[in-house]
Design a protein around this motif. Structure first.
Motif, short mmCIF file in Angstrom:
data_model
loop_
_atom_site.label_atom_id
_atom_site.label_comp_id
_atom_site.label_asym_id
_atom_site.label_seq_id
_atom_site.Cartn_x
_atom_site.Cartn_y
_atom_site.Cartn_z
N ALA A 1 -20.73 -25.42 -1.03
CA ALA A 1 -22.12 -24.99 -0.92
C ALA A 1 -22.30 -23.60 -1.52
O ALA A 1 -23.28 -23.34 -2.22
CB ALA A 1 -22.55 -24.98 0.55
N ARG A 2 -21.35 -22.73 -1.29
CA ARG A 2 -21.41 -21.38 -1.88
C ARG A 2 -21.33 -21.45 -3.39
O ARG A 2 -22.00 -20.71 -4.09
CB ARG A 2 -20.29 -20.50 -1.36
CG ARG A 2 -20.53 -19.95 0.01
CD ARG A 2 -19.42 -19.05 0.45
NE ARG A 2 -19.34 -17.86 -0.38
CZ ARG A 2 -18.34 -17.00 -0.35
NH1 ARG A 2 -17.33 -17.19 0.45
NH2 ARG A 2 -18.35 -15.93 -1.12
N ALA A 3 -20.50 -22.34 -3.90
CA ALA A 3 -20.33 -22.46 -5.35
C ALA A 3 -21.58 -23.03 -6.01
O ALA A 3 -21.86 -22.71 -7.17
CB ALA A 3 -19.12 -23.35 -5.66
N GLU A 4 -22.33 -23.84 -5.30
CA GLU A 4 -23.53 -24.46 -5.87
C GLU A 4 -24.75 -23.56 -5.81
O GLU A 4 -25.72 -23.80 -6.52
CB GLU A 4 -23.82 -25.77 -5.15
CG GLU A 4 -22.79 -26.84 -5.45
CD GLU A 4 -22.99 -28.09 -4.60
OE1 GLU A 4 -23.89 -28.11 -3.75
OE2 GLU A 4 -22.21 -29.03 -4.80
N ARG A 5 -24.72 -22.52 -4.98
CA ARG A 5 -25.87 -21.61 -4.88
C ARG A 5 -26.04 -20.89 -6.20
O ARG A 5 -25.07 -20.45 -6.81
CB ARG A 5 -25.63 -20.56 -3.80
CG ARG A 5 -26.02 -20.99 -2.44
CD ARG A 5 -26.08 -19.82 -1.51
NE ARG A 5 -24.91 -18.94 -1.66
CZ ARG A 5 -24.23 -18.43 -0.67
NH1 ARG A 5 -24.57 -18.69 0.56
NH2 ARG A 5 -23.20 -17.64 -0.88
N PRO A 6 -27.29 -20.72 -6.62
CA PRO A 6 -27.49 -19.93 -7.83
C PRO A 6 -27.13 -18.47 -7.56
O PRO A 6 -27.43 -17.93 -6.50
CB PRO A 6 -28.97 -20.08 -8.13
CG PRO A 6 -29.58 -20.57 -6.88
CD PRO A 6 -28.51 -21.23 -6.07
#
Length: 101
Positions: A64-69
């Motif tokens: 989820a952190r990696a997918e956040r812009p």
């Protein structure tokens, strides 16, 4: 007291990291052992107390952190570099002292 608490937190984090890495590599302790340079028995021993659910939870939070812009970083303008160099189109067509034929 603070040092003991910090050590315990570091131990928990290390155990969770071992469990996550093993889970990401389909519990292939030999492969992970080679990649990290840690004996496979040690990896398995560290990962054992961490539940599969906790490891999955950590993986999902990392994804989820990696997918956040990401917020755009502001960069300083490079005025020195741009003012010192000229594009080829602005370069003089002949050098001083040379004659055109």
């Amino acid at each position: 007291m603070k040092a003991a608490k910090a050590k315990e937190e570091a131990d928990v984090t290390a155990r969770e990291a071992a469990a996550v890495v093993l889970r990401l590599f389909d519990n292939d302790a030999e492969l992970v052992s080679e990649l990290l340079g840690v004996p496979s028995e040690e990896l398995e021993r560290e990962a054992k107390p961490v539940t599969a659910a906790r490891a999955k939870e950590i993986i999902e939070s990392l994804r989820a952190r990696a997918e956040r812009p990401r917020s755009p970083r502001t960069r300083k303008p490079h005025t020195e570099a741009s003012s010192q160099s000229r594009p080829d189109s602005e370069a003089p067509s002949r050098r001083a002292g040379q004659q055109l034929d």
